[in-house]
Motif scaffolding. Sequence first.
Motif, PDB file in Angstrom:
ATOM      1  N   ASN A  63       2.296  52.374 -42.950  1.00 11.85           N
ATOM      2  CA  ASN A  63       2.701  53.610 -43.617  1.00 11.85           C
ATOM      3  C   ASN A  63       3.172  54.691 -42.651  1.00 11.85           C
ATOM      4  OD1 ASN A  63       2.408  52.824 -46.304  1.00 11.85           O
ATOM      5  ND2 ASN A  63       0.188  53.106 -46.179  1.00 11.85           N
ATOM      6  N   PRO A  67       7.837  53.353 -46.784  1.00 15.06           N
ATOM      7  CA  PRO A  67       8.608  52.257 -47.365  1.00 15.06           C
ATOM      8  C   PRO A  67       9.633  52.768 -48.372  1.00 15.06           C
ATOM      9  CG  PRO A  67       6.484  52.386 -48.408  1.00 15.06           C
ATOM     10  CD  PRO A  67       6.482  53.408 -47.299  1.00 15.06           C
ATOM     11  N   HIS A  69      11.357  52.325 -52.063  1.00 12.53           N
ATOM     12  CA  HIS A  69      10.906  51.831 -53.354  1.00 12.53           C
ATOM     13  C   HIS A  69      12.105  51.266 -54.113  1.00 12.53           C
ATOM     14  CE1 HIS A  69       6.851  53.491 -53.055  1.00 12.53           C
ATOM     15  NE2 HIS A  69       7.410  54.514 -52.432  1.00 12.53           N
ATOM     16  N   MET A  74       7.433  48.275 -53.102  1.00 12.66           N
ATOM     17  CA  MET A  74       7.557  48.927 -51.795  1.00 12.66           C
ATOM     18  C   MET A  74       8.125  47.926 -50.792  1.00 12.66           C
ATOM     19  SD  MET A  74       4.174  51.354 -51.479  1.00 12.66           S
ATOM     20  CE  MET A  74       3.124  50.002 -51.063  1.00 12.66           C
ATOM     21  N   TYR A  76       8.962  47.568 -46.856  1.00  5.56           N
ATOM     22  CA  TYR A  76       8.773  48.171 -45.541  1.00  5.56           C
ATOM     23  C   TYR A  76       9.895  47.755 -44.609  1.00  5.56           C
ATOM     24  CZ  TYR A  76       4.088  49.513 -46.945  1.00  5.56           C
ATOM     25  OH  TYR A  76       3.031  50.085 -47.585  1.00  5.56           O
TER      26      TYR A  76
END
Length: 115
Positions: A63, A67, A69, A74, A76
């Motif tokens: 995090n 990320p 959407h 999500m 990354y």
Amino acid sequence: IRSVWIAVLMCLLASTASTSSIAVPLLRETNDAEFTGAAVSILNFGCYITVALFGNAVGLLMNLFPPEHHDGIMVYGANSYLAVFGTMLGFSIIVVWSSFRLRETRGQNLADTTF
């Protein structure tokens, strides 16, 4: 997987998953017989607590780079994975350095012999 390097890095991390075949005999050879059971128990506890701590740390590292959407999923980016693998590589280097400091016992218990 968009890059072959991510697969290679995951395989390298997975290759260190089970070290008990090495660690248990080492504990037996470097501890008094009466403490071997406790040493193996502490090793087992260490494995489980490390998985718990690193699992949470990986979530925090992922995090660091928010990320994207896509339809509620999500996704990354490469920077998130590089942060995780870079951190784990650093810990792996420490483990390798520590492994070179182990004494060769040649199958004998160090508590029974003096060098």
